[in-house]
Scaffold this motif. Structure first.
Motif, PDB file in Angstrom:
ATOM      1  N   GLU A  99      -7.542   3.409   6.591  1.00 37.70           N
ATOM      2  CA  GLU A  99      -6.115   3.731   6.737  1.00 37.70           C
ATOM      3  C   GLU A  99      -5.503   4.070   5.579  1.00 37.70           C
ATOM      4  O   GLU A  99      -4.706   4.985   5.302  1.00 37.70           O
ATOM      5  CB  GLU A  99      -5.266   2.279   7.337  1.00 37.70           C
ATOM      6  CG  GLU A  99      -3.944   2.649   7.724  1.00 37.70           C
ATOM      7  CD  GLU A  99      -3.331   1.548   8.358  1.00 37.70           C
ATOM      8  OE1 GLU A  99      -2.151   1.470   8.792  1.00 37.70           O
ATOM      9  OE2 GLU A  99      -3.996   0.263   8.572  1.00 37.70           O
ATOM     10  N   LEU A 103      -3.695   7.749   4.840  1.00 33.41           N
ATOM     11  CA  LEU A 103      -2.187   7.785   4.507  1.00 33.41           C
ATOM     12  C   LEU A 103      -2.227   8.483   3.069  1.00 33.41           C
ATOM     13  O   LEU A 103      -1.201   9.470   2.725  1.00 33.41           O
ATOM     14  CB  LEU A 103      -1.819   6.513   4.213  1.00 33.41           C
ATOM     15  CG  LEU A 103      -1.349   5.669   5.413  1.00 33.41           C
ATOM     16  CD1 LEU A 103      -0.946   4.006   5.069  1.00 33.41           C
ATOM     17  CD2 LEU A 103      -0.115   6.120   5.974  1.00 33.41           C
ATOM     18  N   LYS A 220      -1.259  -0.409   0.810  1.00 33.66           N
ATOM     19  CA  LYS A 220      -0.968   0.429   2.143  1.00 33.66           C
ATOM     20  C   LYS A 220       0.446   0.366   2.519  1.00 33.66           C
ATOM     21  O   LYS A 220       0.721   1.402   2.926  1.00 33.66           O
ATOM     22  CB  LYS A 220      -1.999  -0.469   3.047  1.00 33.66           C
ATOM     23  CG  LYS A 220      -1.921   0.368   4.532  1.00 33.66           C
ATOM     24  CD  LYS A 220      -2.884  -0.411   5.522  1.00 33.66           C
ATOM     25  CE  LYS A 220      -1.786  -1.706   5.845  1.00 33.66           C
ATOM     26  NZ  LYS A 220      -2.049  -2.175   7.017  1.00 33.66           N
ATOM     27  N   GLU A 221       1.048  -0.876   2.571  1.00 33.77           N
ATOM     28  CA  GLU A 221       2.567  -0.837   2.907  1.00 33.77           C
ATOM     29  C   GLU A 221       3.244   0.007   2.118  1.00 33.77           C
ATOM     30  O   GLU A 221       4.111   0.756   2.499  1.00 33.77           O
ATOM     31  CB  GLU A 221       2.778  -2.318   2.779  1.00 33.77           C
ATOM     32  CG  GLU A 221       2.467  -3.189   3.632  1.00 33.77           C
ATOM     33  CD  GLU A 221       2.639  -2.905   5.053  1.00 33.77           C
ATOM     34  OE1 GLU A 221       3.882  -2.348   5.585  1.00 33.77           O
ATOM     35  OE2 GLU A 221       1.661  -2.732   6.105  1.00 33.77           O
ATOM     36  N   LYS A 224       2.661   3.532   3.407  1.00 32.66           N
ATOM     37  CA  LYS A 224       3.415   3.828   4.518  1.00 32.66           C
ATOM     38  C   LYS A 224       4.880   4.075   4.291  1.00 32.66           C
ATOM     39  O   LYS A 224       5.571   4.618   5.051  1.00 32.66           O
ATOM     40  CB  LYS A 224       3.113   2.574   5.545  1.00 32.66           C
ATOM     41  CG  LYS A 224       1.574   2.561   6.019  1.00 32.66           C
ATOM     42  CD  LYS A 224       1.524   1.107   6.861  1.00 32.66           C
ATOM     43  CE  LYS A 224       2.117   0.955   8.125  1.00 32.66           C
ATOM     44  NZ  LYS A 224       1.893  -0.089   8.818  1.00 32.66           N
ATOM     45  N   ASN A 225       5.486   3.394   3.329  1.00 31.48           N
ATOM     46  CA  ASN A 225       6.944   3.640   2.996  1.00 31.48           C
ATOM     47  C   ASN A 225       7.048   4.971   2.570  1.00 31.48           C
ATOM     48  O   ASN A 225       8.286   5.543   2.723  1.00 31.48           O
ATOM     49  CB  ASN A 225       7.476   2.485   2.228  1.00 31.48           C
ATOM     50  CG  ASN A 225       7.428   1.116   2.656  1.00 31.48           C
ATOM     51  OD1 ASN A 225       7.657   1.006   3.906  1.00 31.48           O
ATOM     52  ND2 ASN A 225       7.322  -0.143   2.020  1.00 31.48           N
ATOM     53  N   ALA A 227       5.138   7.742   3.206  1.00 33.82           N
ATOM     54  CA  ALA A 227       4.788   8.740   3.961  1.00 33.82           C
ATOM     55  C   ALA A 227       5.865   9.436   4.990  1.00 33.82           C
ATOM     56  O   ALA A 227       6.915   8.582   4.934  1.00 33.82           O
ATOM     57  CB  ALA A 227       3.740   8.085   4.858  1.00 33.82           C
TER      58      ALA A 227
END
Length: 227
Positions: A99, A103, A220-221, A224-225, A227
């Motif tokens: 993941e 990303l 990862k978080e 994601k924020n 992206a």
């Protein structure tokens, strides 16, 4: 007082474990082993969040800086709870590295040290997406880091800066992206690099007091924020 806080933390932990995304399906728990070290870290993080309840009374309103710190503690709790739930089969184990790899394909990553590059690749970022600066993006910034640096020492640094910028621009072209993420620690050199990259490239940044305290789930978080 510590016993009261401990029981309060346990109560919050139970509630946090019941809170899930609407699209997430929880499975029946299976036999597993409690990772007591992770559980202990969860309790410590929850107790840290409790301090914000007291410090923000009576309105419980947090300013930007406190809000970020409070939410970072909660994100860390959520990630660690997920690790325990995965162990007992309640959540399916995600291939987090894949993941992160997916990303990260939107970005070129700029960092300040080779060991930070190793950390990024271990998390799933492709090595060809990473540029290690090792120097600021502007020679004059060296005077902030070292006010006594002689003028003669700036010339080789200017050459290194030129190489770094060429590397960044080459990767942006080859990888077809204009998005740059600076991954650094919150020390003076990290802040200077992030600020210059923002000025020059419009870069975003992911930073922490110590990057070794960041795990793959938190990284990862962050991605994601962005992206």
């Amino acid at each position: 007082m510590n016993k009261i806080r401990y029981h309060q933390a346990q109560s919050l932990l139970k509630k946090a474990g019941k809170s899930t995304k609407s699209t997430e399906k929880l499975k029946t728990p299976q036999e597993g082993k409690i990772d007591s070290s992770i559980y202990g870290e969860i309790l410590k993080e929850i107790i840290k969040t409790e301090e914000f309840i007291y410090s923000s009374r009576p309105t419980h309103t947090l300013d930007q800086e406190d809000a970020e710190e409070f939410c970072n503690h909660l994100i860390d709790v959520r990630n660690k709870i997920d690790l325990i739930l995965v162990e007992f089969g309640v959540l399916e184990k995600e291939d987090v590295g894949e993941e992160v790899k997916s990303l990260s394909r939107e970005f070129v990553f700029l960092t300040s040290k080779s060991n930070f590059k190793k950390l990024l690749t271990r998390w799933g970022v492709e090595p060809q997406r990473i540029v290690v600066a090792g120097v600021p993006l502007k020679a004059e910034d060296m005077r902030i880091l070292n006010p006594k640096i002689p003028e003669s020492a700036l010339e080789p640094i200017k050459k290194k800066i030129s190489h770094v910028k060429n590397d960044i621009e080459r990767k942006m072209g080859e990888l077809n992206t204009e998005k740059i993420v600076v991954v650094v620690e919150k020390d003076k050199s990290g802040k200077i690099l992030a600020k210059r990259a923002q000025d020059i490239y419009g870069a975003c940044s992911i930073d922490k007091d110590s990057l070794k305290d960041m795990d793959i789930l938190e990284f990862k978080e962050n991605l994601k924020n962005l992206a």
